[in-house]
Design a protein around this motif. Sequence first.
Motif, PDB file in Angstrom:
ATOM      1  N   VAL A 196       9.735   2.605 -10.027  1.00 32.30           N
ATOM      2  CA  VAL A 196      10.043   1.537  -9.075  1.00 32.30           C
ATOM      3  C   VAL A 196       8.915   1.371  -8.066  1.00 32.30           C
ATOM      4  CG1 VAL A 196      11.601   0.845  -7.212  1.00 32.30           C
ATOM      5  CG2 VAL A 196      12.546   1.764  -9.330  1.00 32.30           C
ATOM      6  N   LEU A 197       8.398   2.494  -7.563  1.00 34.67           N
ATOM      7  CA  LEU A 197       7.322   2.423  -6.580  1.00 34.67           C
ATOM      8  C   LEU A 197       6.055   1.818  -7.178  1.00 34.67           C
ATOM      9  CD1 LEU A 197       7.785   5.864  -4.789  1.00 34.67           C
ATOM     10  CD2 LEU A 197       8.316   3.611  -3.869  1.00 34.67           C
ATOM     11  N   ARG A 198       5.763   2.180  -8.399  1.00 28.38           N
ATOM     12  CA  ARG A 198       4.576   1.617  -9.043  1.00 28.38           C
ATOM     13  C   ARG A 198       4.730   0.130  -9.290  1.00 28.38           C
ATOM     14  NH1 ARG A 198       3.866   6.641 -13.317  1.00 28.38           N
ATOM     15  NH2 ARG A 198       2.843   8.075 -11.848  1.00 28.38           N
ATOM     16  N   MET A 199       5.953  -0.306  -9.618  1.00 26.18           N
ATOM     17  CA  MET A 199       6.177  -1.722  -9.869  1.00 26.18           C
ATOM     18  C   MET A 199       6.100  -2.542  -8.578  1.00 26.18           C
ATOM     19  SD  MET A 199       6.406  -3.758 -12.315  1.00 26.18           S
ATOM     20  CE  MET A 199       6.624  -2.468 -13.567  1.00 26.18           C
ATOM     21  N   VAL A 204       2.098   9.051  -5.208  1.00 30.09           N
ATOM     22  CA  VAL A 204       1.144  10.154  -5.360  1.00 30.09           C
ATOM     23  C   VAL A 204       1.728  11.451  -4.815  1.00 30.09           C
ATOM     24  CG1 VAL A 204      -1.090  11.045  -4.583  1.00 30.09           C
ATOM     25  CG2 VAL A 204      -0.897   8.681  -5.377  1.00 30.09           C
ATOM     26  N   LEU A 205       2.367  11.381  -3.654  1.00 32.71           N
ATOM     27  CA  LEU A 205       2.977  12.584  -3.075  1.00 32.71           C
ATOM     28  C   LEU A 205       4.110  13.103  -3.952  1.00 32.71           C
ATOM     29  CD1 LEU A 205       3.093  11.622   0.720  1.00 32.71           C
ATOM     30  CD2 LEU A 205       1.547  13.236  -0.406  1.00 32.71           C
ATOM     31  N   MET A 206       4.921  12.191  -4.495  1.00 30.17           N
ATOM     32  CA  MET A 206       6.019  12.626  -5.361  1.00 30.17           C
ATOM     33  C   MET A 206       5.487  13.247  -6.643  1.00 30.17           C
ATOM     34  SD  MET A 206       8.858   9.623  -4.934  1.00 30.17           S
ATOM     35  CE  MET A 206       9.976  10.546  -5.982  1.00 30.17           C
ATOM     36  N   THR A 207       4.396  12.705  -7.167  1.00 30.43           N
ATOM     37  CA  THR A 207       3.806  13.286  -8.369  1.00 30.43           C
ATOM     38  C   THR A 207       3.248  14.679  -8.088  1.00 30.43           C
ATOM     39  OG1 THR A 207       3.229  11.071  -9.147  1.00 30.43           O
ATOM     40  CG2 THR A 207       2.100  12.913 -10.186  1.00 30.43           C
ATOM     41  N   VAL A 208       2.666  14.839  -6.909  1.00 27.70           N
ATOM     42  CA  VAL A 208       2.107  16.141  -6.551  1.00 27.70           C
ATOM     43  C   VAL A 208       3.201  17.194  -6.416  1.00 27.70           C
ATOM     44  CG1 VAL A 208       0.904  17.418  -4.732  1.00 27.70           C
ATOM     45  CG2 VAL A 208       0.056  15.181  -5.464  1.00 27.70           C
ATOM     46  N   PHE A 209       4.320  16.813  -5.802  1.00 31.08           N
ATOM     47  CA  PHE A 209       5.390  17.776  -5.552  1.00 31.08           C
ATOM     48  C   PHE A 209       6.323  17.973  -6.735  1.00 31.08           C
ATOM     49  CE2 PHE A 209       4.390  16.524  -1.109  1.00 31.08           C
ATOM     50  CZ  PHE A 209       4.087  17.786  -0.625  1.00 31.08           C
ATOM     51  N   ILE A 233       0.817  -1.214   0.000  1.00 31.01           N
ATOM     52  CA  ILE A 233       0.000   0.000   0.000  1.00 31.01           C
ATOM     53  C   ILE A 233       0.852   1.266   0.000  1.00 31.01           C
ATOM     54  CG2 ILE A 233      -1.688   1.319   1.336  1.00 31.01           C
ATOM     55  CD1 ILE A 233      -2.789  -1.357   2.348  1.00 31.01           C
ATOM     56  N   THR A 234       1.908   1.270   0.813  1.00 31.54           N
ATOM     57  CA  THR A 234       2.706   2.481   1.003  1.00 31.54           C
ATOM     58  C   THR A 234       3.269   3.067  -0.293  1.00 31.54           C
ATOM     59  OG1 THR A 234       3.292   1.685   3.210  1.00 31.54           O
ATOM     60  CG2 THR A 234       4.618   3.477   2.299  1.00 31.54           C
ATOM     61  N   PRO A 235       3.829   2.268  -1.234  1.00 32.71           N
ATOM     62  CA  PRO A 235       4.395   2.864  -2.455  1.00 32.71           C
ATOM     63  C   PRO A 235       3.411   3.708  -3.249  1.00 32.71           C
ATOM     64  CG  PRO A 235       5.122   0.604  -2.242  1.00 32.71           C
ATOM     65  CD  PRO A 235       4.099   0.818  -1.175  1.00 32.71           C
ATOM     66  N   GLN A 264      14.723  13.138 -13.801  1.00 28.46           N
ATOM     67  CA  GLN A 264      14.840  11.743 -14.199  1.00 28.46           C
ATOM     68  C   GLN A 264      14.917  10.813 -12.994  1.00 28.46           C
ATOM     69  OE1 GLN A 264      14.570  10.561 -17.224  1.00 28.46           O
ATOM     70  NE2 GLN A 264      14.288  12.620 -18.059  1.00 28.46           N
ATOM     71  N   ARG A 265      15.611  11.266 -11.975  1.00 27.57           N
ATOM     72  CA  ARG A 265      15.752  10.404 -10.809  1.00 27.57           C
ATOM     73  C   ARG A 265      14.402  10.182 -10.137  1.00 27.57           C
ATOM     74  NH1 ARG A 265      20.724  12.283  -7.188  1.00 27.57           N
ATOM     75  NH2 ARG A 265      20.220  10.264  -6.268  1.00 27.57           N
ATOM     76  N   ALA A 266      13.611  11.229 -10.057  1.00 24.71           N
ATOM     77  CA  ALA A 266      12.277  11.076  -9.493  1.00 24.71           C
ATOM     78  C   ALA A 266      11.416  10.189 -10.368  1.00 24.71           C
ATOM     79  CB  ALA A 266      11.626  12.443  -9.312  1.00 24.71           C
ATOM     80  N   GLY A 267      11.587  10.308 -11.708  1.00 24.32           N
ATOM     81  CA  GLY A 267      10.817   9.454 -12.609  1.00 24.32           C
ATOM     82  C   GLY A 267      11.149   7.990 -12.423  1.00 24.32           C
ATOM     83  N   VAL A 268      12.433   7.671 -12.253  1.00 26.91           N
ATOM     84  CA  VAL A 268      12.835   6.291 -12.000  1.00 26.91           C
ATOM     85  C   VAL A 268      12.251   5.805 -10.677  1.00 26.91           C
ATOM     86  CG1 VAL A 268      14.812   4.794 -11.545  1.00 26.91           C
ATOM     87  CG2 VAL A 268      14.929   6.496 -13.370  1.00 26.91           C
ATOM     88  N   THR A 269      12.290   6.648  -9.678  1.00 30.93           N
ATOM     89  CA  THR A 269      11.742   6.279  -8.376  1.00 30.93           C
ATOM     90  C   THR A 269      10.251   5.992  -8.468  1.00 30.93           C
ATOM     91  OG1 THR A 269      13.385   7.695  -7.312  1.00 30.93           O
ATOM     92  CG2 THR A 269      11.498   7.009  -5.978  1.00 30.93           C
ATOM     93  N   LEU A 270       9.535   6.807  -9.233  1.00 28.09           N
ATOM     94  CA  LEU A 270       8.099   6.577  -9.406  1.00 28.09           C
ATOM     95  C   LEU A 270       7.828   5.238 -10.077  1.00 28.09           C
ATOM     96  CD1 LEU A 270       6.819  10.109 -10.488  1.00 28.09           C
ATOM     97  CD2 LEU A 270       6.339   8.909  -8.348  1.00 28.09           C
TER      98      LEU A 270
END
Length: 432
Positions: free
Chosen positions: A286-289, A265-270, A258-260, A278-284
């Motif tokens: 990974v979290l979605r996967m 969502v918070l990272m997308t908002v900010f 659940i947490t990812p 790019q680093r945030a995009g990779v993190t997103l």
Amino acid sequence: MTLGRSGAASVVLNVGGARYSLSRDLLKDFPLRRVSRLHGCRSERDVLEVCDDYDRERNEYFFDRHSEAFGFILLYVRGHGKLRFAPRMCELSFYNEMIYWGLEGAHLEYCCQRRLDDRMSDTYTFYSAADEPGTGPRQEEEEEERPRRRAGEAAPSRRWLERMRLTFEEPTSSLAAQVLASVSVVFVIVSMVVLCASTLPDWRAAAADNRSLEDRSRIIEAICIGWFTAECIVRFIISKNKCEFVKRPLNIIDLLAITPYYISVLMTVFTGENSQLQRAGVTLRVLRMMRIFWVIKLARHFIGLQTLGLTLKRCYREMVMLLVFICVAMAIFSALSQLLEHGLDLEASNKDFASIPAACWWVIISMTTVGYGDMYPITMPGRILGGVCVVSGIVLLALPITFIYHSFVQCYHELKFRSARYSRSLSTEFLN
């Protein structure tokens, strides 16, 4: 404890005519669960829920159980040897005595576990017989549930909470629990289908052209996450021990699943979908996967997955031993293969075996008989070594399998019995 004479410093356990004297301090932390429960009893009525009779004057507790079996169990919990079956006693009867006092089949010596597995081959027949009222595990469960039922009669709120716990924790405990489990399984399947479809090139192309398709997938994902979140929160609120709830493996998996989503969502908002981050995009991504953890939630509703998890928990020593076997063999064969394929003749060397770490990959796929064919020995000594490596892998992998198999069978028996008990409760509820 408030029972017994005020000056008494010890209690007496009378098991089938055999008397054992224990101090009160020892009684509190006694390894057998049924005996240790006596310390928490505050009235004679509570005591009679645990034992068969009680003599207040002599501070003596009576248990109408097999005295010889209890003697063997007592020697085991005191550290005098390993737990084995009592001579001239049926394995199933001794196993029922073990369950009555609070032990499991995993406490038995390995040879006795095999004997028990042979006698329990017809699982359904055994548990149906052992679960009759007044015998074996069913008697203990009825005795443990009786105080809860009485407390429920005195406090309707407690009874309601207990039913809610069973509804969310045991899928076979009631019709509502089965419906709730079915809905949860549907949400898991839907979320997995959406996750898999979102990785298809055609899906991504269609989502890029049709914004509404991507919006619908996000709505479905949000609904699934909302269901999982609500389910987790409710189970946390109605749990008896909040700390124990957080420590349970399945609940940890729920949090990981659940947490990812909320982090993404918070990272997308900010950060938005800015391509410069790019680093945030990779993190997103990974979290979605990490939503793949949702599929492990099925373990809450299927005995097979629960058996696998319980077996791995009980056989961690055997699993560590297996990994040690593989690591030792991998170190030896990788060094030898690197020497034979690359170290002896540098001019006609095999470039795939240029280093020992590179050779480790060939060793592990050979020992597990996978053999991708991406690298292989070309010299005669290297091929002979490869044959020895494959045969050694088969032998080493097979050595701990017997221990793991018998533990798996035992875990399946225990979980099957637990599920059958709640299924009978469901049948009674339906008939009533």
